[in-house]
Motif scaffolding. Structure first.
Motif, PDB file in Angstrom:
ATOM      1  N   TYR A   2      21.887   5.302  21.076  1.00 30.80           N
ATOM      2  CA  TYR A   2      21.444   4.166  20.771  1.00 30.80           C
ATOM      3  C   TYR A   2      21.204   3.196  21.986  1.00 30.80           C
ATOM      4  O   TYR A   2      21.769   3.626  23.055  1.00 30.80           O
ATOM      5  CB  TYR A   2      22.516   3.354  19.927  1.00 30.80           C
ATOM      6  CG  TYR A   2      23.876   3.084  20.551  1.00 30.80           C
ATOM      7  CD1 TYR A   2      23.954   1.854  21.182  1.00 30.80           C
ATOM      8  CD2 TYR A   2      24.961   4.017  20.481  1.00 30.80           C
ATOM      9  CE1 TYR A   2      25.151   1.910  21.823  1.00 30.80           C
ATOM     10  CE2 TYR A   2      25.963   3.859  21.182  1.00 30.80           C
ATOM     11  CZ  TYR A   2      26.258   2.765  21.937  1.00 30.80           C
ATOM     12  OH  TYR A   2      27.433   2.581  22.473  1.00 30.80           O
ATOM     13  N   CYS A   4      21.818  -0.460  23.400  1.00 35.29           N
ATOM     14  CA  CYS A   4      22.324  -2.127  23.245  1.00 35.29           C
ATOM     15  C   CYS A   4      21.558  -2.919  23.901  1.00 35.29           C
ATOM     16  O   CYS A   4      21.683  -3.091  25.181  1.00 35.29           O
ATOM     17  CB  CYS A   4      23.807  -1.961  23.646  1.00 35.29           C
ATOM     18  SG  CYS A   4      24.693  -0.986  22.617  1.00 35.29           S
ATOM     19  N   VAL A  72      20.403   1.146  15.484  1.00 29.43           N
ATOM     20  CA  VAL A  72      21.702   1.188  16.352  1.00 29.43           C
ATOM     21  C   VAL A  72      22.617   1.668  15.110  1.00 29.43           C
ATOM     22  O   VAL A  72      22.743   1.655  14.019  1.00 29.43           O
ATOM     23  CB  VAL A  72      22.092  -0.224  16.501  1.00 29.43           C
ATOM     24  CG1 VAL A  72      23.405   0.109  17.655  1.00 29.43           C
ATOM     25  CG2 VAL A  72      21.088  -0.822  17.499  1.00 29.43           C
TER      26      VAL A  72
END
Length: 453
Positions: A2, A4, A72
């Protein structure tokens, strides 16, 4: 796994601070849980695991990773608490506004985490053998291939070979999300059943699934998955149009589902006639006794649970096929055939189909006293149903000619009080005036049944 991306434009600083405090609250609670866990029972806290395996909220190793609409991945319990306990409408990592609060399991990441844990566990050097580790890794690789490659049949065949090894491999497969992968392949034919590759992949997926159903391993979970409407429709399609081997897979799984009190109404309404025709074909199979037995058992379960299904079965030609199968049937098959005929005769269409078939009375009569006590009782029930609902003179004459009446007399003299005996007496009281005209009708029975000239 993922990215961020922290977005600060157009976000209220106080709101962001509040969100961060609540994220920290979740994280602290998670850490306190770890602290209370005995060190020996949690190896994860002793290992330096990859950053991508951490939940962005708690920073712990994820056990049940799920993806939200922003792309995410989070630990399920943490993101659900964020959305539903704290009533947040933003992505914790990116602070994007969320409209869709649904979550999707990230099976690929879960498999990677499990593989990593197995390879880095302190006991990994002593517990799993190289062969076991290899099989585990191979399952992971094959499931990834199934999710990404259009060529699935070869991978499914390899998976089936691995699963045949034993329950440990089945357990690995389930933990790695394999059942959900197979489910998606099975229901894919509902979208495009004309695509041969899709159809073949569905057949092979059923071949893998039937090993779980046959073994009973995690049976409830497998049956629950396979009982979903989309999966049931797909299996009925395979039952009608699949290869011989795939149809055997389908009938075996459907029989198992029928034992779990499944509601067949929608399936019968939608595909009843075609399904029953396919079941009759398998029931007539003299080579595959397993498929034949499964087809008969499934027939009984469906007809017993739904009266409407009986009309569909009759329309599919069930009565005619069953009467033709009856003379050469062994004891087990004979009892099942008679039971199905009895269920069909409980409706008007079934009794009509029976009386219109010129061999029906004779075929059932031969099986009285010739197979088993159970078979004889079912025969009596069939004739009781036929005689109770305005039988024609032709049918009553056939019962005398084919020896049904003679056998009923024997049964009356040899059996004690019972529900079967009561049915016989009732038949004689209702139809004795016609039968007594026949020269073979015993005189002593006339007085016993109070019949008069």
């Amino acid at each position: 796994m993922y990215n961020c991306i922290y977005i600060i434009d157009n976000i209220d600083i106080r709101e962001r601070a509040n969100c961060m405090l609540q994220m920290m609250s979740i994280s602290v609670k998670s850490l306190s849980t770890i602290g209370s866990t005995p060190k020996s029972s949690n190896h994860d806290s002793e290992m330096e695991f990859p950053q991508d395996f951490r939940c962005p909220i708690s920073m712990e190793l994820m056990k049940e990773p799920v993806i939200i609409s922003t792309g995410v991945t989070y630990e399920r319990k943490n993101i659900e608490k964020w959305f539903f306990s704290y009533n947040k409408k933003t992505c914790p990592a990116t602070m994007q506004n969320i409209v869709n609060f649904g979550v999707t399991p990230n099976y690929t990441l879960k498999r990677l985490i499990l593989v990593w844990q197995n390879s880095h566990s302190p006991s990994s050097s002593s517990s799993p053998s190289p062969s076991e580790s290899f099989k585990h890794d191979e399952i992971v690789s094959l499931l990834d291939t199934l999710a990404s490659s259009p060529f699935k049949v070869k991978s499914l065949k390899k998976l089936e070979e691995i699963i045949k090894i034993g329950d440990e491999r089945k357990h690995d497969f389930i933990i790695l999300g394999g059942l959900d992968v197979l489910f998606k392949l099975v229901v894919q034919i509902l979208l495009d059943c004309s695509d041969f590759a899709v159809f073949q992949a569905c057949e092979e997926a059923l071949g893998v699934l039937q090993h779980f159903v046959a073994s009973g391993k995690d049976d409830g979970k497998v049956i629950e998955l396979l009982s979903q409407p989309e999966c049931m429709k797909s299996m009925v399609i395979i039952l009608q149009r699949g290869s011989k081997e795939a149809r055997v897979y389908a009938i075996s799984i459907l029989k198992k589902i029928a034992n779990s009190s499944f509601n067949w109404k929608d399936i019968v309404d939608d595909q009843g006639i075609g399904m029953f025709k396919s079941m009759l074909e398998l029931a007539s199979d003299e080579i595959s006794t397993k498929a034949s037995s499964s087809a008969f058992n499934l027939f009984i379960k469906i007809l017993d649970s739904s009266k409407k299904s009986r009309s569909k079965a009759i329309e599919a030609g069930a009565m005619c096929t069953l009467i033709e199968l009856l003379p050469d049937a062994n004891m087990s098959k004979c009892e099942k055939i008679l039971q199905i005929i009895k269920l069909l005769c409980e409706c008007v269409d079934g009794r009509m189909a029976f009386t219109e078939h010129r061999l029906a009375t004779g075929a059932v009569s031969i099986k009285m006293f010739d197979v088993s006590d159970m078979a004889s009782k079912i025969c009596v029930k069939i004739f009781s149903l036929i005689c109770s609902f305005h039988p024609t003179e032709k049918v009553l004459e056939e019962m005398m000619v084919y020896g049904v009446v003679k056998k009923l007399v024997v049964l009356l003299h040899t059996s004690g009080p019972s529900s079967t005996n009561n049915k016989v007496v009732d038949m004689f009281k209702k139809n004795g005036n016609l039968w007594r005209r026949h020269p073979c009708f015993p005189d002593e029975l006339k007085g016993y049944l109070c019949l008069h000239h």
